[in-house]
Design an enzyme around this catalytic site. Structure first.
Site, short mmCIF file in Angstrom:
data_model
loop_
_atom_site.label_atom_id
_atom_site.label_comp_id
_atom_site.label_asym_id
_atom_site.label_seq_id
_atom_site.Cartn_x
_atom_site.Cartn_y
_atom_site.Cartn_z
N ASP A 26 0.86 -1.18 0.00
CA ASP A 26 0.00 0.00 0.00
C ASP A 26 0.91 1.24 0.00
O ASP A 26 2.10 1.14 0.30
CB ASP A 26 -0.88 -0.02 1.26
CG ASP A 26 -1.75 1.21 1.35
OD1 ASP A 26 -2.38 1.57 0.34
OD2 ASP A 26 -1.80 1.83 2.44
N ASP A 28 -0.14 5.29 0.68
CA ASP A 28 -0.35 6.34 1.67
C ASP A 28 -0.47 5.73 3.07
O ASP A 28 -1.27 4.82 3.29
CB ASP A 28 -1.64 7.12 1.33
CG ASP A 28 -1.55 8.57 1.78
OD1 ASP A 28 -0.50 9.19 1.58
OD2 ASP A 28 -2.56 9.08 2.33
#
Lengths: 310, 310
Positions: A26, A28
Site C-alpha cells: 500500500d 499512503d
C-alpha cells in the site's frame, strides 16, 4: 495463544524473508504521508527489491494515473515502473475492458480515472465541477442524461455535488447500467489535525443509498485488485506479501487473497486497535490481524542491515 | 388470510371514520406533488376536519419553515394553522430545546432548519453554498472549526459539498458533539421523468460513513415526531390515523407509534409493492402494510359524500 501479529524482529527476519518472492505495498500511510516520505520506507522497499523480490505498489487512491504515481515514487526515492503500479483506477479500466464494455462511463472522480479509461479506449464523461447554480428543483428540467452511458463509476471527487449525485442515481435507475467504485475507504489519515478528511467511501455510500443497489468495488479489500496483478505477472498467493496500514482494506485484502501480511502502524491502525481486535470474540475482527507488524516500514532497514552483519 | 391493506370503500367507511379523532397526514405524495395539488385531497382533508377530526400536517421535508408550510397549504386549498404543522425541522428544534442545548448547531441544510432554530433561540451556522474553490487537500489548512459548535444537523441541501462533509465529520470527531438528521428518505418522487431526485437520506448516510456513528433521526419513522405532537396536544395513539404514501417512513411510523394507518398510492408506494410485501416471508416487510389503502386521498370525497346521501 495470542492472535496479535508478531513483531517483526531479528529473531524472525530470515523466516519472514524466505516466505515470499513478491511484495504488494500500500502507499499512503506506508510509503508516504501525503507528499512526505515516511522515514526510511523507500530504503526498506528498495532493499527488498535488491534481494530479488518483485515489488508492486497497490493503492486504492484513484486520483492519480499510473504515470503520475511513477513520478511520485521516483520523487520520494522509490524505484518504480508503470507496470508495478496497481491503482483502483487502473483496475477499473481493466475490469471494464475484460467485460468488453463498449458504452460510456459517467464518472464522479478525478483525472486518474479518465486517464486509465483513455488508456484502454473506453469513453467517459469529463471530470469537472458541477455545482448547483439555480434552484435545486429546476434540475428536473435542466439535467439531460446521455443515452450512451452504460456505467457509473465513483471515485474520490472534491467537487462532489448534488447534481452529480442526481445524474449518477438517474443513470443507475436503469438496471442494465453498471455501478462500480474505486474503493470504499471512509477517510484519509491527516497528521496533527483535529480535522477529518473524508474518503471515497462516503461518496460511494451516498450514491448507493439513492441508487438502492451496491457497487462492484475495484479496490482493496476486493480480490479484483489481486487478480489483475496475478493474471499479468503469475504471482502465487502463497509467495506474496501484502504490506499495509489500514487493516479493513489492506490486511483484509491480503487475507481474502491468501497472502502473507505485514501491518505497519504509521497510518490508520494503532497498536490499541490490534489489541482490541485480538481480544474481540467477533471472528470478523480476527480477519483484520496481520501475520507481522512493525511500527513503520523503515524499521525493516536496520533488521536487514544487521542481518548482513551477522 | 391476506395481509394486504383493505381497500377503503363504502362498506367500511363508517368503521373507518369511527376509529379515529386525529389525523396525521404526510404532505408530498399525499396532499400535493411538488407545487401541484393532488386531485381532491384538499377537499378530503377539509371534510375530515368538518367532521370534527383534528388535523396535523406531518412532513419529513426540512426545507421550509412552518410559516411557509401554512402558506403552501392555504395556496393549495387546505385549511391550516402553524400549530398543525409538524416538520422534521420543527421536531429538531424541539428536540434540542428539550435537551437544554446551549451550543451552536452546524447545519447542512436550508432555511427551514435555521428558522425553526431561531424560533427556539438556538444558535447555528448560516446556510450557504460552500463549493470547493481551491485544491481539495488545501482544505486541511483553510477549514477552521468553530469551538462553539456542539451539534451537527443534516437535512436536505442542494448545495451539499465536500467542504461541508469535511466540516461535519470533523465536528463529529468530538464524541460529545451531537449528530442529528431531519430524515432518511432516500429520494423524492418525480412524475413522468427518468430522473431520480436524491433525498436527504443519501446525504445523511454520506456523513454517517465518515463520522463512523449513526445520527438521531427526527423524522418519520422515528417516534420522536409523534411524541412532539402528542405531548402538546394529548393525542391517543389508538384514536389517531396516519395517512402516507411512503411505507418505510409514513406507515412504519404509524405502526411504531401504535396508530391506525392508511396508505395512498399517489406517491412512492405502488400496488405491486403492497402485494410483494404481503407475499414476503420477511416479517419486517409486513410492518410496511397499512390497515387501509386508497388510490389517492381525494377518493375519500365520494365515499364521504355517498355516506351523507345514504
Amino acid at each position: 495463544m495470542t492472535l496479535l501479529p508478531r513483531r517483526l524482529d531479528q529473531t524472525c527476519i530470515e523466516e519472514f524473508l524466505s516466505s515470499f518472492d513478491n511484495v504488494l505495498s500500500d502507499c499512503d500511510g506506508v510509503l508516504w504521508y501525503g507528499d512526505t516520505l515516511l522515514g526510511q520506507a523507500n530504503e526498506a522497499l528498495n532493499q527488498l527489491r535488491a534481494l530479488g523480490k518483485k515489488i508492486f505498489y497497490v493503492t486504492n487512491n484513484s486520483t492519480k494515473s499510473r504515470d503520475e504515481y511513477v513520478a511520485k515514487c521516483k520523487r520520494l526515492g522509490y524505484i518504480a515502473d508503470k507496470e508495478e503500479i496497481v491503482s483502483s483506477s487502473y483496475v477499473m479500466a481493466q475490469y471494464l475492458k475484460q467485460l468488453d464494455f463498449n458504452k460510456k462511463v459517467y464518472i464522479i472522480g478525478m483525472s486518474g480515472m479518465t486517464k486509465e479509461l483513455d488508456d484502454v479506449g473506453i469513453g467517459h464523461s469529463e471530470v469537472a465541477p458541477e455545482p448547483l447554480t439555480g434552484h435545486v428543483f429546476d434540475l428536473v428540467d435542466t439535467i439531460k442524461l446521455d443515452p450512451e452511458v452504460g456505467a457509473v463509476a465513483v471515485g474520490f471527487d472534491g467537487h462532489f455535488s448534488f447534481p452529480k449525485i442526481m445524474r449518477a442515481a438517474s443513470y443507475l435507475n436503469n438496471p442494465n447500467c453498471l455501478f462500480i467504485c474505486t474503493n470504499t475507504d471512509e477517510k484519509f489519515p491527516i497528521e496533527n489535525s483535529s480535522l477529518i478528511f473524508p474518503g471515497t467511501g462516503c461518496l460511494v455510500k451516498c450514491v448507493e443509498v439513492v441508487a438502492e443497489r451496491p457497487p462492484v468495488v475495484m479496490g482493496k479489500p476486493s480480490e479484483k485488485m489481486f487478480s489483475v496483478i496475478s493474471d499479468k505477472h503469475q504471482l502465487k498467493p502463497s509467495r506474496t506479501l501484502m504490506i499495509g496500514d489500514r487493516c479493513n482494506t489492506d490486511i483484509l485484502f491480503g487475507k481474502n487473497c491468501g497472502l502473507h501480511t505485514l501491518v505497519v502502524l504509521s497510518g490508520v491502525t494503532t497498536m490499541k486497535d490490534l489489541e482490541d481486535w485480538a481480544d474481540s470474540t467477533d471472528e470478523e475482527k480476527h480477519k483484520l490481524l496481520a501475520d507481522y507488524y512493525l511500527p513503520e516500514l523503515g524499521d525493516l532497514v536496520s533488521l536487514l542491515n544487521n542481518r548482513n552483519i551477522q
